[in-house]
Design an enzyme around this catalytic site. Structure first.
Site, PDB file in Angstrom:
ATOM      1  N   SER A   1       2.815   5.064   5.186  1.00 34.85           N
ATOM      2  CA  SER A   1       1.645   4.311   5.625  1.00 34.85           C
ATOM      3  C   SER A   1       1.033   4.970   6.866  1.00 34.85           C
ATOM      4  CB  SER A   1       2.062   2.856   5.877  1.00 34.85           C
ATOM      5  OG  SER A   1       0.945   2.009   5.915  1.00 34.85           O
TER       6      SER A   1
ATOM      7  N   ASP B   1       0.837  -1.431  -5.068  1.00 35.11           N
ATOM      8  CA  ASP B   1       0.520  -1.464  -3.634  1.00 35.11           C
ATOM      9  C   ASP B   1      -0.776  -2.237  -3.397  1.00 35.11           C
ATOM     10  OD1 ASP B   1      -0.007  -0.946  -0.931  1.00 35.11           O
ATOM     11  OD2 ASP B   1       0.742   1.106  -1.055  1.00 35.11           O
TER      12      ASP B   1
ATOM     13  N   HIS C   1       3.978  -1.564  -1.485  1.00 35.96           N
ATOM     14  CA  HIS C   1       3.653  -0.653  -0.389  1.00 35.96           C
ATOM     15  C   HIS C   1       4.900   0.000   0.213  1.00 35.96           C
ATOM     16  CE1 HIS C   1       1.072   1.027   2.642  1.00 35.96           C
ATOM     17  NE2 HIS C   1       1.723   0.434   3.636  1.00 35.96           N
TER      18      HIS C   1
END
Length: 321
Positions: free
Chosen positions: A100, A234, A262
């Site tokens: 991320s 996600d 995610h």
């Protein structure tokens, strides 16, 4: 955040204490967590990876057990901080793995310090397209700090976190990541953590979405092995950004993991470790050449960076589905 399963060490760099986990032996994997997380996000995979590698998993400044000063929370600042931590530890080269926001830091690290980067693995990474969940965009609003101060009062926080974890237990992909969101929400009880997160997000996101991108520099990955891992479900950063990565860096290896959100390294840790180990085992580490780097910079990308906007989403029939 959840208690660490691993021994946490501390070093002071530039006057700020930085927490990290260091386990295993062999080639070095540097694991960089995402926004509002810390090294414990990697707990499901650290021990398995440490069977083959030296694993370094820091808490980035402003996160976890690291200090949370009024400081530079830009992507470039984080890349510098990671380099300095590695230098103090006596580590010259790494395969950098970023999840991320940590993926954005990984890309910046590889760009700023190609001589210290052997490979790059991006996990549901930022910097590959503009879209991002509205919850992250909300952090940039002027009232976030005060509103979250009220929402993290003891009674309210406990009820809210319990509700998120309850929703996460439902058998639906839409709520798969809410247990992790609950941990992040709980960490916001610390006003220093809230302030740090606000600075981080404002550096990379505005009300339209992500503003930091690797699109204009992705051609530099021609000189470095790159793997992109994404969860098909996600809802924080859409899986179609994996296709963006394939368009921007045609030589990159793309792995899309089904029944994963995610946090694919938490949803399917064994599969994640297999992907990482196979990628490292079957690729040669990048060797920095100033002449090659100069040639790449001089020639620029083969196609305009804006072409990523025309990329189509992955389909279920494609590899990795």
């Amino acid at each position: 955040m959840p208690p660490s399963r691993h021994h946490v060490q501390h070093l002071t760099v530039h006057g700020h204490q930085r927490a990290f986990v260091k386990v295993g032996e062999g080639p070095v994997l540097l694991l960089l967590h995402g926004l509002g997380c810390d090294h414990t996000t990697w707990s499901p995979v650290i021990d398995r990876l440490a069977e083959h590698y030296t694993v370094i998993a820091p808490d980035l400044l402003g996160h976890g057990l690291s200090d949370k000063p009024r400081a530079d929370y830009s992507v470039g600042g984080y890349a510098n901080g990671v380099r300095d931590l590695l230098t103090v530890l006596g580590i010259d080269k790494v395969t950098v793995v970023g999840h991320s926001f940590g993926g954005g830091v990984a890309m910046q690290f590889a760009y700023q310090f190609p001589e210290r980067t052997e490979r790059m693995i991006l996990v549901a990474s930022g910097g590959l397209g503009p879209e991002v969940t509205p919850a992250i965009r909300a952090i940039t609003t002027p009232g976030f700090h005060h509103a979250m101060g009220l929402l993290t009062l003891p009674g309210v926080r406990h009820v809210g976190a319990a509700g998120l974890r309850g929703l996460a237990a439902l058998p639906t992909a839409a709520t798969r990541d809410l247990a992790e969101v609950a941990d992040i929400y709980d960490s916001f009880k610390d006003p220093r953590a809230r302030a740090a997160i606000r600075h981080v997000v404002r550096a990379v996101v505005d009300w339209k979405g992500q503003i930091v991108t690797m699109a204009d520099r992705a051609y530099l990955t021609e000189a470095m092995p790159m793997c992109v891992v994404w969860g098909r479900d996600d809802h924080v950063i859409p899986v179609r950004h994996a296709r963006n990565a394939a368009a921007l860096a045609p030589k990159a290896r793309i792995e899309v993991i089904s029944r994963s959100g995610h946090f694919p390294h938490k949803d399917h840790p064994e599969r994640f470790v297999e992907v990482v180990h196979d990628f490292v085992r079957t690729t040669s580490p990048a060797t920095y050449s100033r002449a090659r780097w100069r040639r790449l910079l001089k020639n620029g990308p083969a196609s305009p960076a804006g072409a990523v906007a025309q990329v189509v989403p992955l389909t279920a029939a494609e590899p990795g589905a």
